[in-house]
Design a protein around this motif. Structure first.
Motif, mmCIF file in Angstrom:
data_model
loop_
_atom_site.group_PDB
_atom_site.id
_atom_site.type_symbol
_atom_site.label_atom_id
_atom_site.label_comp_id
_atom_site.label_asym_id
_atom_site.label_seq_id
_atom_site.Cartn_x
_atom_site.Cartn_y
_atom_site.Cartn_z
ATOM 1 N N LEU A 46 0.802 -1.223 0.000
ATOM 2 C CA LEU A 46 0.000 0.000 0.000
ATOM 3 C C LEU A 46 0.836 1.274 0.000
ATOM 4 O O LEU A 46 0.316 2.350 -0.315
ATOM 5 C CB LEU A 46 -0.942 0.013 1.206
ATOM 6 C CG LEU A 46 -1.955 -1.132 1.287
ATOM 7 C CD1 LEU A 46 -2.827 -0.973 2.514
ATOM 8 C CD2 LEU A 46 -2.799 -1.204 0.023
ATOM 9 N N ALA A 53 -2.810 1.831 7.554
ATOM 10 C CA ALA A 53 -3.625 0.758 6.994
ATOM 11 C C ALA A 53 -4.646 0.276 8.028
ATOM 12 O O ALA A 53 -5.797 -0.028 7.695
ATOM 13 C CB ALA A 53 -2.741 -0.393 6.534
ATOM 14 N N TYR A 92 -7.504 8.763 0.373
ATOM 15 C CA TYR A 92 -8.103 7.558 0.952
ATOM 16 C C TYR A 92 -9.327 7.841 1.827
ATOM 17 O O TYR A 92 -10.144 6.949 2.031
ATOM 18 C CB TYR A 92 -7.075 6.787 1.776
ATOM 19 C CG TYR A 92 -6.024 6.093 0.953
ATOM 20 C CD1 TYR A 92 -6.304 5.537 -0.283
ATOM 21 C CD2 TYR A 92 -4.720 5.971 1.429
ATOM 22 C CE1 TYR A 92 -5.340 4.886 -1.030
ATOM 23 C CE2 TYR A 92 -3.747 5.318 0.686
ATOM 24 C CZ TYR A 92 -4.062 4.781 -0.534
ATOM 25 O OH TYR A 92 -3.100 4.128 -1.270
ATOM 26 N N ALA A 116 -7.890 0.077 -0.811
ATOM 27 C CA ALA A 116 -6.667 -0.144 -0.033
ATOM 28 C C ALA A 116 -6.965 -0.951 1.226
ATOM 29 O O ALA A 116 -6.229 -1.886 1.570
ATOM 30 C CB ALA A 116 -6.018 1.189 0.322
ATOM 31 N N GLN A 119 -7.650 -4.519 0.326
ATOM 32 C CA GLN A 119 -6.396 -5.195 -0.049
ATOM 33 C C GLN A 119 -5.624 -5.594 1.204
ATOM 34 O O GLN A 119 -5.099 -6.705 1.297
ATOM 35 C CB GLN A 119 -5.566 -4.282 -0.948
ATOM 36 C CG GLN A 119 -4.394 -4.973 -1.582
ATOM 37 C CD GLN A 119 -3.729 -4.115 -2.645
ATOM 38 O OE1 GLN A 119 -3.955 -2.915 -2.754
ATOM 39 N NE2 GLN A 119 -2.880 -4.736 -3.436
ATOM 40 N N ALA A 120 -5.549 -4.693 2.184
ATOM 41 C CA ALA A 120 -4.883 -5.015 3.452
ATOM 42 C C ALA A 120 -5.578 -6.185 4.135
ATOM 43 O O ALA A 120 -4.910 -7.100 4.647
ATOM 44 C CB ALA A 120 -4.869 -3.793 4.368
#
Length: 154
Positions: A46, A53, A92, A116, A119-120
């Protein structure tokens, strides 16, 4: 002269049980915390700190006030403001005035922030190779044991 009472000796096997539990805990910790460094993978993928995150992941369930986000991150308000500022600059999150209390700011994920955060989540949810390499019977036994150890277990 009075004698100081001594605690009763541990029943036979208790020391072995405690030592075994300590070994199991150390192995579990190593597997989760150091075996495969998912935190590093998240930060490299990221391009943001793991803590940022984590903030994005906390917002997946929906918008939060900065105060609520602070509480969920277990950090102070100034630190949360710095994190939100950075995430906002990266596109974000957005920050808006709370509809019922103009003193409060509401933090909301943007589509890029949602991507994001998801994805984390995918990276962190991926089982370690060591678990995937277990025989089906071993994995079934471990699954039953972990279900018993779960905080939600009866």
């Amino acid at each position: 002269m009075t004698e100081t009472p001594h605690p009763a000796p541990d029943p036979p096997g208790d020391a072995d049980q405690a030592a075994r539990a300590a070994r199991v805990w150390a192995a579990m910790s190593a597997l989760v915390l150091t075996g495969e460094d998912r935190r590093k993978e998240v930060t490299e993928t990221l391009g943001i700190s793991f803590f940022r995150a984590k903030a994005l992941r906390r917002l997946l369930a929906g918008p939060l006030t900065q105060r609520e986000l602070s509480a969920r991150l277990a950090t102070d308000k100034p630190q949360t403001s710095l994190i939100v500022d950075d995430l906002e600059q990266r596109g974000y999150v957005t920050r808006s005035v709370h509809p019922d209390d103009r003193r409060c700011k509401v933090v909301t994920l943007t589509p890029a922030g949602t991507d994001a955060a998801e994805q984390a989540e995918r990276i962190l949810a991926r089982p370690p190779r060591a678990l995937l390499e277990l025989a089906p019977e071993e994995l079934a036994v471990l699954d039953r044991i972990m279900a018993r150890l779960s905080p939600e277990a009866p």
